[in-house]
Scaffold this motif. Structure first.
Motif, short mmCIF file in Angstrom:
data_model
loop_
_atom_site.label_atom_id
_atom_site.label_comp_id
_atom_site.label_asym_id
_atom_site.label_seq_id
_atom_site.Cartn_x
_atom_site.Cartn_y
_atom_site.Cartn_z
N LEU A 170 0.83 -1.21 0.00
CA LEU A 170 0.00 0.00 0.00
C LEU A 170 0.86 1.26 0.00
O LEU A 170 1.84 1.36 0.73
CB LEU A 170 -0.91 0.00 1.23
N HIS A 171 0.47 2.21 -0.82
CA HIS A 171 1.22 3.46 -0.96
C HIS A 171 0.82 4.48 0.10
O HIS A 171 -0.01 4.20 0.96
CB HIS A 171 1.02 4.04 -2.36
N GLY A 172 1.40 5.66 0.00
CA GLY A 172 1.16 6.68 1.03
C GLY A 172 0.62 7.98 0.49
O GLY A 172 0.01 8.03 -0.58
N ILE A 173 0.87 9.06 1.21
CA ILE A 173 0.39 10.38 0.85
C ILE A 173 1.14 10.89 -0.37
O ILE A 173 2.29 10.52 -0.60
CB ILE A 173 0.56 11.35 2.04
N VAL A 183 2.96 -4.48 3.48
CA VAL A 183 4.06 -3.54 3.20
C VAL A 183 3.43 -2.19 2.93
O VAL A 183 2.59 -2.05 2.03
CB VAL A 183 4.90 -3.98 1.98
N GLY A 184 3.81 -1.18 3.71
CA GLY A 184 3.20 0.14 3.54
C GLY A 184 4.22 1.26 3.62
O GLY A 184 5.27 1.13 4.27
N HIS A 185 3.90 2.35 2.96
CA HIS A 185 4.78 3.53 2.96
C HIS A 185 4.00 4.75 3.42
O HIS A 185 2.83 4.93 3.06
CB HIS A 185 5.33 3.77 1.55
N SER A 186 4.61 5.57 4.25
CA SER A 186 4.07 6.86 4.65
C SER A 186 2.66 6.72 5.22
O SER A 186 2.46 6.03 6.21
CB SER A 186 4.10 7.82 3.44
N LEU A 225 -2.63 3.80 7.96
CA LEU A 225 -3.86 3.08 7.65
C LEU A 225 -3.82 1.67 8.21
O LEU A 225 -4.83 1.16 8.72
CB LEU A 225 -4.09 3.05 6.14
N ALA A 226 -2.66 1.01 8.12
CA ALA A 226 -2.53 -0.34 8.66
C ALA A 226 -2.69 -0.33 10.18
O ALA A 226 -3.40 -1.16 10.76
CB ALA A 226 -1.19 -0.94 8.27
N GLU A 243 0.87 -11.63 9.14
CA GLU A 243 2.04 -12.48 9.42
C GLU A 243 3.25 -11.60 9.73
O GLU A 243 3.88 -11.72 10.77
CB GLU A 243 2.32 -13.38 8.21
N ARG A 244 3.58 -10.72 8.79
CA ARG A 244 4.69 -9.77 8.99
C ARG A 244 4.28 -8.41 8.44
O ARG A 244 3.45 -8.32 7.53
CB ARG A 244 5.97 -10.25 8.29
#
Length: 567
Positions: free
Chosen positions: A302-305, A376-379, A384-385, A398-399
């Protein structure tokens, strides 16, 4: 015959083509495609066809290769469709087809960062380019309309423009003539992994076909695509990259298409790079299919702002490549669209987006019932996660990999002990000024109601306590360091088996981030004070006229709103 279109193919690249294909006849098409050109794309197509026809009449060729760069790609496609007898209405007539498209003549198209779906303003562009693009685009339109009474050529190649859509529909009409939905020519689409202007979705076709492949060129931006002569560089790393590009392009010009398509280290699988082929993007998916039940691991990326998520497909592809047998791992990369700075500072908007993520989580769980799920997320994606896990304790990962996180450093990870099985990796950019000066400064100033912080710069405090496996890892680079090409391998290994990167910057000995984090609140307040002072000074220049003051406030408010929506 080799036809170079777009007017931007360099002499350096032309020399490379001559070296790769000895004795080749090169047609360097001369087309007016500069910034202020008002020549219509349709007229450019006719000019190109005329030059090709004249060259073809001069001799007999059994192989034709088209090389098109950037905005030359849609011009080349439209011209090729007309050469095959397809008119703008999608009707096909052999009477209008060119002789050089006949039987026995092999045609191959090589697109270099070609904007086949048109260009658009996006977060793929550098911030300064995106900031200047709007006024420059407006100025170009005004100059061309006032001076020439015509629209500029470049605006007729925007995403969704009639010329772009017509070219796509013409190609679909040509494709539909065959039973196996293939095209009568071969097509290789190249894009640099660091292209700052277009995404993979911009340079590949909406439809998959057996005669088209997509290739990513490592460590290459938009203009570097044409830099292939290692003699023009003294930098050792740059020389290696130029040599790599030469190998990639030489294979495209010389090797058979089946060999290139079968080589998975060279060409990409459609659903690895194209949203239109991602199984989760299709409506009415069959979640109970036997193939889906075989999937053992699904990784949500997932992407970010300020991000349309162009990088997520590339990380997804890397994860799939490192996952061994492909049916055992899937990497859905949903996008919630552009998330502006104005949206980010509103907690209620972020909460709504977290609920959107919960819906995506349910779809992944439904589609792959036997798979463990990682994230896996950024910014803003990291927030959000975190928020999704807070809102719904039934969410299990899981991770988790956070990059450039905007989550608070004092987050109590212990409350997620039953929701995270194997740990969290927090990738922190050494020079991530975005996190340090915005959410990081807001956290240090005690603005808890905003619920953001500087974990992507300073790290999480609750590490190694109460049984939670949370790893802070500092890497070189700024806000995008954790999702850059150099970090893909780190993300892949951690998601696969929990391997924590070791080629990192020691946190205890790195004083620069500590100093920046310490003074971030002061810098944040100074910027606010400077902006307020400038606004007050401009307001005083107007005087006490209430009408002019109201107009001034409206204009300034509108400008601030537009800037926040753009960034």
């Amino acid at each position: 015959m080799n036809s170079d279109k777009g007017g931007e193919i360099t002499a350096e690249f032309e020399a490379f083509v001559k070296e790769t294909l000895p004795g080749v006849k090169i047609l360097r098409a001369e087309l007016p495609m500069h910034t202020f050109s008002t020549t219509s794309p349709e007229d450019l197509v006719e000019m190109l066809l005329l030059q090709i026809d004249e060259t073809f009449e001069a001799g007999r060729y059994d192989s034709i290769k088209f090389i098109a760069f950037s905005s030359g790609a849609p011009i080349a496609r439209y011209a090729l469709m007309k050469a095959y007898g397809v008119d703008p209405n999608g009707k096909i007539s052999t009477c209008t087809a060119r002789k050089w498209t006949g039987p026995g003549i092999q045609i191959r198209v090589v697109n270099l960062a070609g904007i086949l779906q048109g260009w658009k303003f996006s977060t793929a562009m550098p911030a300064h380019v995106r900031f200047l693009a709007l006024p420059i685009s407006f100025l170009t339109s005004v100059v061309c309309l006032l001076w020439y009474q015509k629209r500029p050529f470049i605006l007729q190649q925007k995403h969704g423009a009639c010329f772009i859509v017509t070219g796509q529909l013409m190609q679909l009409a040509l494709r539909d003539l065959t039973d196996d939905e293939s095209l009568p020519f071969e097509q290789i689409n190249f894009l640099g992994t660091r292209d700052e202007y277009i995404s993979p979705a911009d340079c590949i076709e909406l439809n998959s076909n057996k005669s088209s492949i997509f290739v990513e060129v490592p460590s290459t931006n938009h203009l570097q695509m044409l830099k292939v002569d290692d003699a023009n560089s003294e930098n050792e790393e740059d020389i290696k990259l130029r040599q790599t590009r030469r190998k990639y392009f030489a294979r495209a010009l010389t090797e058979s298409f089946p060999n290139l398509a079968a080589d998975r280290e060279y060409s990409a699988i459609d659903d690895d790079v194209n949203d239109y082929f991602d199984e989760l993007d299709r409506p009415h998916i069959e979640s109970t299919s036997e193939l889906n039940r075989q999937v053992e691991h699904a990784v949500i990326v997932l992407h970010g702002i300020r991000d349309n998520g162009f990088w997520t497909k590339r990380v997804a592809r890397k994860l799939k490549e490192g996952g061994g047998v492909r049916p055992l791992l899937r990497v859905p990369s949903p996008s919630y669209g552009f998330f502006s700075l104005l949206d980010f500072v509103r907690k209620n908007v972020r909460t709504r987006q977290a609920q959107w993520l919960l819906k995506q989580y349910v779809e992944v769980r439904e589609c792959y019932p036997n798979a463990k799920i990682s994230f896996v997320g950024h910014s803003n994606g990291t927030y959000l996660a975190k928020s999704a896990m807070e809102q719904c304790t039934a969410v299990r990962f899981e991770r988790i990999v956070f990059a450039g996180s905007v989550v608070r450093t004092d987050l109590d990870w212990a409350m997620f002990s039953g929701q995270i099985n194997s740990g969290v990796l927090n990738l922190m950019g050494q020079n991530d000024r975005v996190v340090a000066l915005l959410p990081g400064a807001m956290e240090r100033l005690g603005l808890r109601f905003l619920d953001v912080g500087g974990a992507g710069f300073s790290g999480f405090n609750d590490v190694g306590r109460r049984g939670m496996n949370v790893q802070n890892v500092r890497i070189s680079g700024g806000h995008g360091a954790g999702i850059s090409e150099h970090s893909w391998e780190k993300i892949t290994k951690f998601i696969q088996d929990g391997t924590v990167p070791i080629d990192t910057i020691p946190i205890d000995t790195d004083n620069q981030p500590n100093l920046l984090g310490r003074f971030a609140p002061i810098l944040f307040l100074l910027c606010l004070a400077a902006a307020s002072g400038l606004l007050f000074g401009l307001f005083r220049l107007i005087g006490t006229d209430s009408f002019m003051s109201a107009i001034f406030l409206l204009v300034v408010g509108w400008l601030v709103f537009k800037i926040l929506r753009q960034f």
